[in-house]
Design an enzyme around this catalytic site. Sequence first.
Site, short mmCIF file in Angstrom:
data_model
loop_
_atom_site.label_atom_id
_atom_site.label_comp_id
_atom_site.label_asym_id
_atom_site.label_seq_id
_atom_site.Cartn_x
_atom_site.Cartn_y
_atom_site.Cartn_z
N GLU A 179 -1.31 12.94 11.72
CA GLU A 179 -1.06 11.95 10.66
C GLU A 179 0.09 11.02 11.03
OE1 GLU A 179 -0.11 11.51 5.87
OE2 GLU A 179 0.06 13.47 6.81
N LYS A 216 -5.51 11.53 10.30
CA LYS A 216 -5.24 11.11 8.92
C LYS A 216 -4.44 9.81 8.99
CE LYS A 216 -3.41 12.56 4.44
NZ LYS A 216 -3.11 13.70 3.55
#
Length: 298
Positions: A179, A216
């Site tokens: 992420e 992500k």
Amino acid sequence: MTTFNTQQLEKMRTQEGFIAALDQSGGSTPKALKAYGIEESAYSNDEQMFDLVHAMRSRIITSPAFNGDKVIGAILFENTLDREIKGKPSSLYLWEDKGVLPFLKVDQGLEDKVNGVQLMKPIIGLEALVAKAKGKDVFGTKMRSVIWDANEVGIKAVVAQQIEVAKTIIAGGLVPIIEPEVSIDSPEKAQAEIILHRELLAQLDQLNDDQLVMLKLTLPEQANLYSDLIAHKNVVKVVALSGGFPLMQACEKLAANNGIIASFSRVLTDDLFADQAQADFDAALEKTIEPIYQASRS
């Protein structure tokens, strides 16, 4: 050879739905509780605070509105992993009773900003944490960095660090969610995303065939910017964070990006409150889940 749970991997690859991010940890827990209607005066230490947030998460997870038909994964933090829901370890309850894939937040916070980014702090005891999670039917992990500026040196460092840590997680049999969040407040957001896209692609191309990851990402300014990452042989799934956008705006932006599913946190719980009657709580959760699910199918 990396050994992932093949049943869980197949679900993640093929089923429609989204990931619920229920991984607020120490620093963000008071804010999450306050939004839920529990003021800081209701607890006097961390243990009481974590008891309250676990009760909130348990209420969400045990709700009939929350199930593996539309919510295919849920991100937990270690304190939740160590607790139980209805007499079962939280991750086992999620997987066995709800059909929801458990993920574990493994990062331990962010360094100060350097070169327009915040790298992750060193993750102490990562291998042991991955082994513990693997023993509790956890499918994957999640770790977050933040990108504030379109700084090539900084973004390159973020991606290199994420991939390096991901390899340790993969070796332990879990699928890491990488992420590198681009702040929605960055005046250079579009340019930062172009650099991030390039660096991710370069690093992914160097992985072995069995080194699988998820990504992500912040919903991009340029719709479908990440199409080739979605199709990459090493990428199980690309998921999106809401990043501070309101629910319907986040869903609208998500629906414009083919093949990306949601991994929303705050917007999932915005209309949930501690003093709601259970029927009202369940109805509010179902009302929020539906547009996120539909946008993730688009």
